[in-house]
Design an enzyme around this catalytic site. Structure first.
Site, PDB file in Angstrom:
ATOM      1  N   GLU A  21     -15.556 -21.406  -1.720  1.00  0.00           N
ATOM      2  CA  GLU A  21     -14.825 -20.438  -0.904  1.00  0.00           C
ATOM      3  C   GLU A  21     -15.745 -19.945   0.209  1.00  0.00           C
ATOM      4  O   GLU A  21     -16.929 -19.719  -0.018  1.00  0.00           O
ATOM      5  CB  GLU A  21     -14.444 -19.265  -1.813  1.00  0.00           C
ATOM      6  CG  GLU A  21     -13.582 -18.215  -1.171  1.00  0.00           C
ATOM      7  CD  GLU A  21     -13.004 -17.274  -2.236  1.00  0.00           C
ATOM      8  OE1 GLU A  21     -12.315 -17.775  -3.152  1.00  0.00           O
ATOM      9  OE2 GLU A  21     -13.270 -16.076  -2.158  1.00  0.00           O
ATOM     10  N   THR A  52     -11.195 -17.031   2.948  1.00  0.00           N
ATOM     11  CA  THR A  52     -10.754 -15.665   2.664  1.00  0.00           C
ATOM     12  C   THR A  52     -10.108 -15.027   3.889  1.00  0.00           C
ATOM     13  O   THR A  52     -10.285 -15.483   5.020  1.00  0.00           O
ATOM     14  CB  THR A  52     -11.926 -14.767   2.208  1.00  0.00           C
ATOM     15  OG1 THR A  52     -12.844 -14.612   3.292  1.00  0.00           O
ATOM     16  CG2 THR A  52     -12.651 -15.352   1.008  1.00  0.00           C
ATOM     17  N   HIS A  97      -6.242 -17.492   2.120  1.00  0.00           N
ATOM     18  CA  HIS A  97      -5.899 -16.352   1.287  1.00  0.00           C
ATOM     19  C   HIS A  97      -4.864 -15.506   2.039  1.00  0.00           C
ATOM     20  O   HIS A  97      -5.076 -15.142   3.193  1.00  0.00           O
ATOM     21  CB  HIS A  97      -7.145 -15.525   0.978  1.00  0.00           C
ATOM     22  CG  HIS A  97      -8.072 -16.202   0.015  1.00  0.00           C
ATOM     23  ND1 HIS A  97      -9.062 -15.540  -0.668  1.00  0.00           N
ATOM     24  CD2 HIS A  97      -8.142 -17.503  -0.394  1.00  0.00           C
ATOM     25  CE1 HIS A  97      -9.704 -16.397  -1.453  1.00  0.00           C
ATOM     26  NE2 HIS A  97      -9.165 -17.595  -1.287  1.00  0.00           N
ATOM     27  N   GLY A 128      -5.117  -7.822  -2.446  1.00  0.00           N
ATOM     28  CA  GLY A 128      -6.159  -7.327  -1.534  1.00  0.00           C
ATOM     29  C   GLY A 128      -6.656  -5.966  -1.977  1.00  0.00           C
ATOM     30  O   GLY A 128      -6.095  -5.330  -2.873  1.00  0.00           O
ATOM     31  N   HIS A 186      -8.750  -6.393 -14.322  1.00  0.00           N
ATOM     32  CA  HIS A 186      -8.740  -5.829 -12.974  1.00  0.00           C
ATOM     33  C   HIS A 186      -9.234  -4.393 -13.047  1.00  0.00           C
ATOM     34  O   HIS A 186      -8.957  -3.666 -14.010  1.00  0.00           O
ATOM     35  CB  HIS A 186      -7.322  -5.883 -12.388  1.00  0.00           C
ATOM     36  CG  HIS A 186      -7.266  -5.520 -10.936  1.00  0.00           C
ATOM     37  ND1 HIS A 186      -7.157  -4.221 -10.493  1.00  0.00           N
ATOM     38  CD2 HIS A 186      -7.327  -6.290  -9.821  1.00  0.00           C
ATOM     39  CE1 HIS A 186      -7.130  -4.208  -9.173  1.00  0.00           C
ATOM     40  NE2 HIS A 186      -7.243  -5.452  -8.738  1.00  0.00           N
ATOM     41  N   GLN A 213     -11.879 -14.149 -11.091  1.00  0.00           N
ATOM     42  CA  GLN A 213     -12.961 -13.397 -10.465  1.00  0.00           C
ATOM     43  C   GLN A 213     -14.278 -13.893 -11.074  1.00  0.00           C
ATOM     44  O   GLN A 213     -14.294 -14.464 -12.164  1.00  0.00           O
ATOM     45  CB  GLN A 213     -12.779 -11.907 -10.766  1.00  0.00           C
ATOM     46  CG  GLN A 213     -13.846 -11.030 -10.125  1.00  0.00           C
ATOM     47  CD  GLN A 213     -13.605  -9.562 -10.379  1.00  0.00           C
ATOM     48  OE1 GLN A 213     -13.100  -8.862  -9.526  1.00  0.00           O
ATOM     49  NE2 GLN A 213     -13.947  -9.083 -11.556  1.00  0.00           N
TER      50      GLN A 213
END
Length: 320
Positions: A21, A52, A97, A128, A186, A213
């Site tokens: 990424e 991103t 993204h 986001g 999260h 993540q």
């Protein structure tokens, strides 16, 4: 041949793929710097590269007389343009993204139409982050509050349902939709179990695969996948890996991402007296993580390069 992420995984037939990424350059910087960082990683034949999207933020311009003018700006625009440029230059699939934050539903629709015209068939749907002055995420006026709603909009487009029209479209989009998963939950979720329910909702809405993540303890990933499978989530779950690069990551990463770092890793980083040594520790740890994940048969190893490729190149050369 350009394909959907899920097709790349299927075609690999159990072999672990390499992907990474990148972040767009800041306004005013050349894309060449980005190419310079991508170039060394292409030897590992990534089937796709993620780009991103940064949301808008406030900047304060000095007007003199002690007065400041508050303006809203996007510091790293150009995600879709960069995706098209990389796709064209390297003949590789690119994954822009797409965010809820900072975009109305109409703006999202226009962005997706652009992607479709450019032959970009993979997107990563994300809520986001909150803006820097907000304590919690707030939906943009006319935008989505949750990633699930964004997934639904993309899926509707795949069915020819536009926001204000249902078109008898001959040329429908066919986006492959990625979403984020959180092995350590999260930051805003009350529990890992409730977070997995939200993930299941995104998959039920049309998400085709999950990218996690970053995590530094593989046990967290394996437990997460096991719980996701038990909860009925059957799509591929791709582990996201970030090599530690500087000493302040010890404080920064847990604070920003609400993740735990293993004691062994903390001890090794604390021994280092230069960031060059920290970077080496980060590479060695990520190599160890990658080899174990690959042995477990993960579909893809996805690296968060954040604009610098030397450490990811060093890891990939020892793993792939």
């Amino acid at each position: 041949m350009l394909m959907k992420i899920t097709e790349h995984i299927k075609k690999a037939n159990g072999k672990t793929l390499f992907s990474f990424e990148i972040i767009p350059p800041k306004k005013g910087n050349s894309i060449q710097e980005l190419y310079n960082n991508i170039e060394p990683l292409m030897q590992f034949k990534p089937p796709f590269v993620d780009v991103t999207t940064s949301r808008e933020q406030y900047v304060y311009i000095d007007k003199g007389n002690g007065l400041l003018d508050r303006k809203i700006t996007r510091m790293r625009p150009g995600t879709v343009g960069i995706c098209a440029a990389i796709k064209h230059k390297y003949d590789v699939d690119t994954v822009p993204h797409v965010l809820c934050g900072g975009f109305s539903k109409e703006e999202t629709e226009y962005l997706l139409v652009d992607c479709h015209y450019l032959g970009i068939d993979n997107v990563m749907a994300l809520r986001g982050d909150a803006m820097s002055h907000q304590k919690y995420f707030e939906a943009t006026n006319g935008g989505h509050q949750y990633a699930k709603q964004l997934v639904e909009q993309i899926q509707n487009l795949n069915c020819g349902k536009y926001l204000h029209d249902v078109l008898e479209a001959d040329d429908k989009s066919d986006f492959c939709i990625g979403v984020a998963g959180y092995p350590e939950k999260h930051i805003e979720a009350p529990s890992l179990s409730s977070d997995l329910k939200r993930l299941k909702e995104k998959v039920d809405a049309g998400a085709d695969y999950v990218v996690t993540q970053m995590f530094f303890d593989n046990a967290k990933y394996f437990e997460f996948v096991k719980a996701a499978r038990a909860g009925g989530i059957t799509v591929p779950i791709i582990p996201g890996i970030k090599p530690i690069a500087v000493k302040r990551h010890l404080q920064l990463l847990p604070q920003v991402f609400k993740i735990d770092l293993p004691e062994d890793l903390i001890a090794e980083v604390e021994k280092c007296d230069t960031n060059k040594k920290v970077r080496q520790v980060g590479v060695e740890w990520a190599v160890q993580q990658s080899k174990e994940l690959m042995a477990a048969g993960v579909p893809v190893l996805h690296y968060y390069s954040m604009g610098k490729s030397d450490n990811v190149e060093s890891i990939a050369s020892q793993v792939f």
